[in-house]
Write a protein that holds these residues in place. Structure first.
Motif, PDB file in Angstrom:
ATOM      1  N   HIS A 271      57.658 -81.331   2.916  1.00 34.37           N
ATOM      2  CA  HIS A 271      59.031 -80.889   2.622  1.00 34.37           C
ATOM      3  C   HIS A 271      59.636 -80.315   3.901  1.00 34.37           C
ATOM      4  CE1 HIS A 271      57.762 -81.190  -1.577  1.00 34.37           C
ATOM      5  NE2 HIS A 271      56.716 -80.454  -1.244  1.00 34.37           N
ATOM      6  N   LEU A 272      60.085 -81.185   4.783  1.00 35.75           N
ATOM      7  CA  LEU A 272      60.757 -80.698   5.992  1.00 35.75           C
ATOM      8  C   LEU A 272      62.130 -80.147   5.611  1.00 35.75           C
ATOM      9  CD1 LEU A 272      59.946 -83.519   8.569  1.00 35.75           C
ATOM     10  CD2 LEU A 272      58.948 -81.240   8.424  1.00 35.75           C
ATOM     11  N   PRO A 273      62.534 -79.045   6.230  1.00 38.95           N
ATOM     12  CA  PRO A 273      63.865 -78.503   5.934  1.00 38.95           C
ATOM     13  C   PRO A 273      64.960 -79.522   6.270  1.00 38.95           C
ATOM     14  CG  PRO A 273      62.556 -76.940   7.211  1.00 38.95           C
ATOM     15  CD  PRO A 273      61.794 -78.235   7.199  1.00 38.95           C
TER      16      PRO A 273
ATOM     17  N   TYR B 286      54.919 -77.077   6.202  1.00 39.01           N
ATOM     18  CA  TYR B 286      55.938 -77.752   5.394  1.00 39.01           C
ATOM     19  C   TYR B 286      55.318 -78.532   4.236  1.00 39.01           C
ATOM     20  CZ  TYR B 286      58.178 -76.707   9.790  1.00 39.01           C
ATOM     21  OH  TYR B 286      58.627 -76.059  10.916  1.00 39.01           O
ATOM     22  N   MET B 287      54.055 -78.248   3.910  1.00 36.02           N
ATOM     23  CA  MET B 287      53.334 -79.003   2.894  1.00 36.02           C
ATOM     24  C   MET B 287      53.001 -78.161   1.670  1.00 36.02           C
ATOM     25  SD  MET B 287      50.334 -81.015   4.894  1.00 36.02           S
ATOM     26  CE  MET B 287      50.667 -82.358   6.009  1.00 36.02           C
ATOM     27  N   THR B 288      52.933 -78.861   0.547  1.00 32.94           N
ATOM     28  CA  THR B 288      52.212 -78.341  -0.608  1.00 32.94           C
ATOM     29  C   THR B 288      51.015 -79.262  -0.780  1.00 32.94           C
ATOM     30  OG1 THR B 288      53.553 -79.636  -2.154  1.00 32.94           O
ATOM     31  CG2 THR B 288      54.239 -77.362  -1.744  1.00 32.94           C
ATOM     32  N   LEU B 289      49.883 -78.682  -1.150  1.00 29.39           N
ATOM     33  CA  LEU B 289      48.634 -79.427  -1.223  1.00 29.39           C
ATOM     34  C   LEU B 289      48.007 -79.284  -2.604  1.00 29.39           C
ATOM     35  CD1 LEU B 289      47.123 -78.129   2.129  1.00 29.39           C
ATOM     36  CD2 LEU B 289      48.204 -80.344   1.769  1.00 29.39           C
ATOM     37  N   ASP B 290      47.432 -80.376  -3.086  1.00 27.82           N
ATOM     38  CA  ASP B 290      46.592 -80.368  -4.278  1.00 27.82           C
ATOM     39  C   ASP B 290      45.237 -80.895  -3.833  1.00 27.82           C
ATOM     40  OD1 ASP B 290      48.565 -79.541  -6.205  1.00 27.82           O
ATOM     41  OD2 ASP B 290      49.417 -81.546  -6.054  1.00 27.82           O
TER      42      ASP B 290
ATOM     43  N   GLY C 255      57.697 -94.256  -2.290  1.00 28.35           N
ATOM     44  CA  GLY C 255      58.953 -93.575  -2.580  1.00 28.35           C
ATOM     45  C   GLY C 255      58.945 -92.076  -2.348  1.00 28.35           C
ATOM     46  N   GLN C 256      57.866 -91.538  -1.787  1.00 27.20           N
ATOM     47  CA  GLN C 256      57.781 -90.100  -1.571  1.00 27.20           C
ATOM     48  C   GLN C 256      57.309 -89.826  -0.145  1.00 27.20           C
ATOM     49  OE1 GLN C 256      55.448 -88.063  -4.585  1.00 27.20           O
ATOM     50  NE2 GLN C 256      55.949 -89.636  -6.077  1.00 27.20           N
ATOM     51  N   TYR C 257      57.573 -88.637   0.341  1.00 28.15           N
ATOM     52  CA  TYR C 257      57.013 -88.212   1.629  1.00 28.15           C
ATOM     53  C   TYR C 257      55.720 -87.474   1.282  1.00 28.15           C
ATOM     54  CZ  TYR C 257      57.018 -86.715   6.537  1.00 28.15           C
ATOM     55  OH  TYR C 257      56.712 -86.521   7.863  1.00 28.15           O
TER      56      TYR C 257
ATOM     57  N   ASP D 251      40.208 -75.089   7.401  1.00 30.54           N
ATOM     58  CA  ASP D 251      40.559 -74.986   8.817  1.00 30.54           C
ATOM     59  C   ASP D 251      41.254 -76.253   9.313  1.00 30.54           C
ATOM     60  OD1 ASP D 251      39.372 -72.486   8.771  1.00 30.54           O
ATOM     61  OD2 ASP D 251      37.505 -73.170   9.725  1.00 30.54           O
ATOM     62  N   LEU D 252      40.743 -77.405   8.896  1.00 25.76           N
ATOM     63  CA  LEU D 252      41.330 -78.687   9.294  1.00 25.76           C
ATOM     64  C   LEU D 252      42.773 -78.784   8.800  1.00 25.76           C
ATOM     65  CD1 LEU D 252      39.640 -82.130   8.905  1.00 25.76           C
ATOM     66  CD2 LEU D 252      41.899 -81.728   7.990  1.00 25.76           C
ATOM     67  N   LEU D 253      42.987 -78.464   7.531  1.00 28.25           N
ATOM     68  CA  LEU D 253      44.334 -78.569   6.962  1.00 28.25           C
ATOM     69  C   LEU D 253      45.302 -77.600   7.620  1.00 28.25           C
ATOM     70  CD1 LEU D 253      43.391 -78.991   3.197  1.00 28.25           C
ATOM     71  CD2 LEU D 253      44.222 -80.763   4.766  1.00 28.25           C
ATOM     72  N   GLN D 254      44.838 -76.394   7.909  1.00 30.96           N
ATOM     73  CA  GLN D 254      45.723 -75.431   8.563  1.00 30.96           C
ATOM     74  C   GLN D 254      46.068 -75.853   9.991  1.00 30.96           C
ATOM     75  OE1 GLN D 254      44.091 -71.423   8.071  1.00 30.96           O
ATOM     76  NE2 GLN D 254      45.753 -71.109   6.609  1.00 30.96           N
TER      77      GLN D 254
END
Length: 96
Positions: free
Chosen positions: A10-12, A76-80, A48-50, A66-69
């Motif tokens: 979700h980039l601003p 700018y991410m939400t993670l599941d 159809g999604q980013y 650590d990798l994800l951070q």
């Protein structure tokens, strides 16, 4: 350990294009290094999604954290995240 990770970016809307392009270029370089290291095993774009679905092969929950951070797009991410375990009915001996 294998992990299924859905990443929604979700980039601003008011982020300057040059800044967004710079972050995306850094993200791509980081991602490709992790692929070469066989840590980021798979990635699929969600139509159809980013967003993407990725499979990571890391040694621990902390290693994935650590990798994800370290992802340039992480702020700018939400993670599941779902840890994966081998299914007893699988016909394969190795999931790597």
């Amino acid at each position: 350990m294998l992990f299924h990770v859905r990443m929604n970016v979700h980039l601003p809307k008011d982020m300057p294009t040059a800044q967004a392009d710079e972050i995306k270029a850094k993200e791509k370089a980081y991602f490709q290094k992790l692929q070469q290291d066989k840590v980021w095993r798979h990635i699929w774009r969600i139509t159809g999604q980013y967003s993407n679905i990725s499979i990571f092969d890391v040694e621990s929950n902390q290693a994935l954290h650590d990798l994800l951070q370290g992802l340039p797009l992480y702020p700018y991410m939400t993670l599941d995240i779902m840890p994966l375990n081998r299914h007893p009915s699988s016909i394969y001996d190795d999931d790597r």
